[in-house]
Design a protein around this motif. Sequence first.
Motif, PDB file in Angstrom:
ATOM      1  N   GLU A 176      20.531  23.730 -39.472  1.00 46.61           N
ATOM      2  CA  GLU A 176      19.758  22.816 -39.322  1.00 46.61           C
ATOM      3  C   GLU A 176      19.268  21.258 -39.702  1.00 46.61           C
ATOM      4  O   GLU A 176      18.539  20.914 -39.182  1.00 46.61           O
ATOM      5  CB  GLU A 176      18.017  23.156 -38.806  1.00 46.61           C
ATOM      6  N   GLY A 225      18.593  33.965 -52.777  1.00 42.37           N
ATOM      7  CA  GLY A 225      20.245  32.664 -53.029  1.00 42.37           C
ATOM      8  C   GLY A 225      20.838  32.390 -51.280  1.00 42.37           C
ATOM      9  O   GLY A 225      21.389  33.862 -50.896  1.00 42.37           O
ATOM     10  N   ALA A 226      20.455  31.547 -51.051  1.00 45.05           N
ATOM     11  CA  ALA A 226      21.680  31.301 -49.990  1.00 45.05           C
ATOM     12  C   ALA A 226      22.103  30.285 -49.851  1.00 45.05           C
ATOM     13  O   ALA A 226      22.055  29.329 -50.037  1.00 45.05           O
ATOM     14  CB  ALA A 226      20.424  31.260 -48.336  1.00 45.05           C
ATOM     15  N   ARG A 267      13.495  34.159 -53.985  1.00 42.74           N
ATOM     16  CA  ARG A 267      14.562  33.686 -53.125  1.00 42.74           C
ATOM     17  C   ARG A 267      15.379  34.263 -53.594  1.00 42.74           C
ATOM     18  O   ARG A 267      15.980  34.368 -54.714  1.00 42.74           O
ATOM     19  CB  ARG A 267      15.143  32.856 -53.131  1.00 42.74           C
ATOM     20  N   ASN A 308      22.700  22.836 -44.306  1.00 46.33           N
ATOM     21  CA  ASN A 308      22.021  23.460 -45.085  1.00 46.33           C
ATOM     22  C   ASN A 308      22.438  25.340 -44.770  1.00 46.33           C
ATOM     23  O   ASN A 308      23.176  25.330 -44.044  1.00 46.33           O
ATOM     24  CB  ASN A 308      20.407  23.612 -46.087  1.00 46.33           C
ATOM     25  N   PRO A 309      22.067  25.731 -45.773  1.00 48.36           N
ATOM     26  CA  PRO A 309      21.889  27.437 -45.457  1.00 48.36           C
ATOM     27  C   PRO A 309      22.228  27.878 -43.716  1.00 48.36           C
ATOM     28  O   PRO A 309      22.799  28.792 -42.993  1.00 48.36           O
ATOM     29  CB  PRO A 309      21.868  28.384 -46.170  1.00 48.36           C
ATOM     30  N   CYS A 310      20.940  27.674 -42.938  1.00 51.66           N
ATOM     31  CA  CYS A 310      20.425  27.936 -41.542  1.00 51.66           C
ATOM     32  C   CYS A 310      21.472  27.046 -40.947  1.00 51.66           C
ATOM     33  O   CYS A 310      20.724  27.242 -39.384  1.00 51.66           O
ATOM     34  CB  CYS A 310      18.843  28.307 -41.469  1.00 51.66           C
ATOM     35  N   ALA A 315      13.668  22.978 -49.386  1.00 55.75           N
ATOM     36  CA  ALA A 315      14.649  23.914 -49.504  1.00 55.75           C
ATOM     37  C   ALA A 315      15.836  23.175 -49.150  1.00 55.75           C
ATOM     38  O   ALA A 315      16.775  24.463 -49.265  1.00 55.75           O
ATOM     39  CB  ALA A 315      14.235  24.349 -47.750  1.00 55.75           C
ATOM     40  N   ASN A 374       8.107  23.831 -46.292  1.00 60.10           N
ATOM     41  CA  ASN A 374       8.999  24.569 -46.626  1.00 60.10           C
ATOM     42  C   ASN A 374       8.428  25.349 -47.864  1.00 60.10           C
ATOM     43  O   ASN A 374       7.872  24.359 -48.638  1.00 60.10           O
ATOM     44  CB  ASN A 374      10.140  23.833 -46.641  1.00 60.10           C
ATOM     45  N   SER A 375       8.571  26.593 -48.051  1.00 59.11           N
ATOM     46  CA  SER A 375       8.494  27.716 -48.971  1.00 59.11           C
ATOM     47  C   SER A 375       8.603  26.691 -50.065  1.00 59.11           C
ATOM     48  O   SER A 375       7.734  27.322 -51.683  1.00 59.11           O
ATOM     49  CB  SER A 375       9.011  29.312 -49.660  1.00 59.11           C
ATOM     50  N   GLY A 387      15.816  26.653 -53.442  1.00 55.82           N
ATOM     51  CA  GLY A 387      16.023  26.166 -52.649  1.00 55.82           C
ATOM     52  C   GLY A 387      17.589  26.782 -51.990  1.00 55.82           C
ATOM     53  O   GLY A 387      18.320  27.335 -52.665  1.00 55.82           O
ATOM     54  N   GLY A 388      18.205  26.187 -51.560  1.00 53.13           N
ATOM     55  CA  GLY A 388      18.918  26.625 -50.578  1.00 53.13           C
ATOM     56  C   GLY A 388      20.803  25.976 -50.382  1.00 53.13           C
ATOM     57  O   GLY A 388      19.971  24.352 -50.074  1.00 53.13           O
ATOM     58  N   THR A 402      11.628  28.636 -40.457  1.00 58.14           N
ATOM     59  CA  THR A 402      10.316  28.889 -40.791  1.00 58.14           C
ATOM     60  C   THR A 402      10.525  30.298 -40.885  1.00 58.14           C
ATOM     61  O   THR A 402       9.196  31.000 -40.604  1.00 58.14           O
ATOM     62  CB  THR A 402       9.300  28.803 -39.043  1.00 58.14           C
ATOM     63  N   GLY A 403      11.190  31.329 -41.394  1.00 59.01           N
ATOM     64  CA  GLY A 403      10.879  32.184 -41.822  1.00 59.01           C
ATOM     65  C   GLY A 403       9.826  33.312 -42.271  1.00 59.01           C
ATOM     66  O   GLY A 403       8.880  34.586 -42.016  1.00 59.01           O
ATOM     67  N   THR A 404       9.815  32.210 -43.238  1.00 56.71           N
ATOM     68  CA  THR A 404       8.260  32.965 -44.234  1.00 56.71           C
ATOM     69  C   THR A 404       6.799  31.621 -43.964  1.00 56.71           C
ATOM     70  O   THR A 404       6.261  32.583 -43.837  1.00 56.71           O
ATOM     71  CB  THR A 404       8.914  32.634 -45.565  1.00 56.71           C
ATOM     72  N   ILE A 405       7.256  31.498 -43.647  1.00 53.10           N
ATOM     73  CA  ILE A 405       5.997  29.968 -43.459  1.00 53.10           C
ATOM     74  C   ILE A 405       5.715  30.109 -42.141  1.00 53.10           C
ATOM     75  O   ILE A 405       4.352  30.171 -41.808  1.00 53.10           O
ATOM     76  CB  ILE A 405       6.104  28.871 -43.406  1.00 53.10           C
TER      77      ILE A 405
HETATM   78  P1  ADP Z   1      10.778  28.885 -45.525  1.00 49.51           P
HETATM   79  O1  ADP Z   1      10.303  29.512 -43.847  1.00 49.51           O
HETATM   80  O2  ADP Z   1       9.875  30.120 -46.688  1.00 49.51           O
HETATM   81  O3  ADP Z   1      10.012  27.827 -45.532  1.00 49.51           O
HETATM   82  P2  ADP Z   1      13.177  29.116 -43.236  1.00 49.51           P
HETATM   83  O4  ADP Z   1      13.416  30.309 -42.717  1.00 49.51           O
HETATM   84  O5  ADP Z   1      12.466  27.802 -42.386  1.00 49.51           O
HETATM   85  O6  ADP Z   1      11.849  29.405 -45.217  1.00 49.51           O
HETATM   86  O7  ADP Z   1      14.512  28.348 -44.133  1.00 49.51           O
HETATM   87  C1  ADP Z   1      14.879  26.511 -44.170  1.00 49.51           C
HETATM   88  C2  ADP Z   1      15.163  26.525 -44.903  1.00 49.51           C
HETATM   89  O8  ADP Z   1      15.344  26.758 -46.489  1.00 49.51           O
HETATM   90  C3  ADP Z   1      16.887  27.456 -44.724  1.00 49.51           C
HETATM   91  O9  ADP Z   1      17.624  26.697 -43.938  1.00 49.51           O
HETATM   92  C4  ADP Z   1      17.507  27.181 -46.376  1.00 49.51           C
HETATM   93  O10 ADP Z   1      18.094  25.750 -46.740  1.00 49.51           O
HETATM   94  C5  ADP Z   1      16.617  28.104 -47.381  1.00 49.51           C
HETATM   95  N1  ADP Z   1      16.200  29.111 -47.807  1.00 49.51           N
HETATM   96  C6  ADP Z   1      15.370  29.815 -46.945  1.00 49.51           C
HETATM   97  N2  ADP Z   1      15.548  31.357 -47.428  1.00 49.51           N
HETATM   98  C7  ADP Z   1      16.652  30.616 -48.581  1.00 49.51           C
HETATM   99  C8  ADP Z   1      16.836  32.026 -49.156  1.00 49.51           C
HETATM  100  N3  ADP Z   1      16.671  32.973 -49.808  1.00 49.51           N
HETATM  101  N4  ADP Z   1      17.490  31.004 -50.737  1.00 49.51           N
HETATM  102  C9  ADP Z   1      17.163  30.035 -51.112  1.00 49.51           C
HETATM  103  N5  ADP Z   1      17.588  29.088 -49.831  1.00 49.51           N
HETATM  104  C10 ADP Z   1      16.524  29.354 -48.490  1.00 49.51           C
END
Ligand code: ADP
Length: 573
Positions: A276, A166-167, A164, A272-274, A90, A74-75, A118-119, A422-425
């Motif tokens: 999962e 903040g989520a 980031r 967590n925020p999304c 994350a 994760n990011s 982190g979220g 996996t929005g960014t990765i």
């Molecule tokens: P990435 O692809 O950047 O690793 P994901 O899109 O898979 O992240 O999201 C995984 C988790 O990372 C989310 O459920 C949340 O807990 C955390 N996260 C994602 N985006 C943010 C953000 N902008 N700020 C803080 N936490 C985040």
Amino acid sequence: MAISDISENALKVLEKRYQGKDEKGNVVESVEGMFRRVSDTIAKADTKFDNSVDTKKLSDEFFELMTSLRFMPNSPTLMNAGRQLGQLSACFVLPVEDSMEGIFDSVKNAALIHKSGGGTGFSFSRLRQSGASVRSTGGVASGPVSFMRVFNSATEAVKQGGTRRGANMGVLRIDHPDILDFINCKADNADITNFNISVGITEKFMEAVEKQSDYDLIDPKTKTAVGHLSAVKVFDMIVDHAWRNGEPGIIFLDRLNRDNVVPTQGDIESTNPCGEQPLLPYESCNLGSINLVKMLRKTLTGYEFDFRLLGATVEEAVHFLDNVIEVNNYPLDIIGDTTRATRKIGLGVMGWADALLLLGIPYNSDEAVDLAGKVMGYINNTGHAASARLAEKRGAFPLFSVSTYKDGPAMRNATVTTIAPTGTISMIAGCSSGVEPVFAYAYIRNIMDGTEMVEVNPVLVAKLKELGLYEDGLLKKIANAGSVENCLEIPEEVRRVFVSAQDIKPVDHIKMQSAFQRYTDNAVSKTVNFPKEATRNDVREAYLLAYEEDCKGVTIYRDGSREEQVLNIGKVN
Ligand code: ADP
């Protein structure tokens, strides 16, 4: 160095958010240097268990694992490993106690976590309802929603150093007396924008929906019933709001707790925020995802899954993620202690939709659903076996003896699998995100702060080239529609495979989510897409189906229902 597959867009993302910069903002770290920083840091953890380990060799292995784009952590791990901050997770869940000190401690702790990338998820269910008395002041409490606004503003103020925004996830139990306020709190798209919200649904409530009866509202302080509501009316209100703008989502609390591996540590109240990653208060989790496109091998007629490569990748990934727990710099001591007590990791997948395209299997087919179970079942089994092997060398997670696993083989990690968005990765790996279908075959993506990127699905590009159809006119037509459904110049059997999120019926989205959930310890990040013209009843049926299909939660989105979408079907010039 062989990061040959890395795309232009991936390089943009890496430069903007991951590679090291000096004080003036100049990039001072190469892409290779970035992955080396991560692999060196994570490999070092092995020396804690084995002083004869060759960390250089292990670092090379982890480096190859990432730069081959087979796996990405994760990011925060990519951003912070080997740097001063050193915070690698994350996902966090923080408790919110029913006191001024408790609430503002939590605001402060969330700010520290956001600063580190982190979220955070919170349950606001312990807060007394609005109008309840406050003994020390003789006043009345303002209730969970008003405090969520405080968390929201604090999040807004912490911009996370430009990486980031903040989520947060906010959860309220369905039987909290303020539940109606909560369901309504994001009705305005401009409100509480740093939160995703989910109603915590209980089995008892679902039974009341089925029986069309009332259910009790419970005072969180006294645990006694203080009122009742019609379950069907509240359910329909949730559906109506989700239909309007996708919020709130729902999570099935009793299912999260059915899979709570250490019930002695209390209840799971939030994710967590999304959505999962269900976690106990003060737990954190680090995620990582295997790129399924890279798990395919060519055959004479097309592609097939290479299960041997997949097994080897799972083994390395579990080792990597367990090491992350060792070298992680936790934002609070209590988070470090709670996390190390269960050692949860969340290994998942990305590139599922792209893999299906290469295999020639439509996402919305029984064959795809069966294969999802086979692939995720394999990952879950080999992941658990890898965790058990680590336990032999490194010891079981400290709470193993009181866990629900205690009668089986020792495990190093209380959970092994999670399917992240996996929005960014996925952008770095250049594949479709998580287990989502391709949103659109060409689109404009808002990555952050108004930066836009145009993306055309690489598997479609390759297919069009193979068919001799690759030309500007057709690409523009696809980009404008977002879908190939009406591009009659593309053969029917190809169109049938290249379905986009909008072409897929909600029931097929849910069947896929459910297939992955069956073999995932934690939960599955998934959005069920609806066309703009979908009705409230369509949404209602999808919720009920997700419940029947044993999903742990549901997030829906009806096209066009929020003004600013992250992904836009749009023009490519
Ligand atoms: P990435 O692809 O950047 O690793 P994901 O899109 O898979 O992240 O999201 C995984 C988790 O990372 C989310 O459920 C949340 O807990 C955390 N996260 C994602 N985006 C943010 C953000 N902008 N700020 C803080 N936490 C985040």
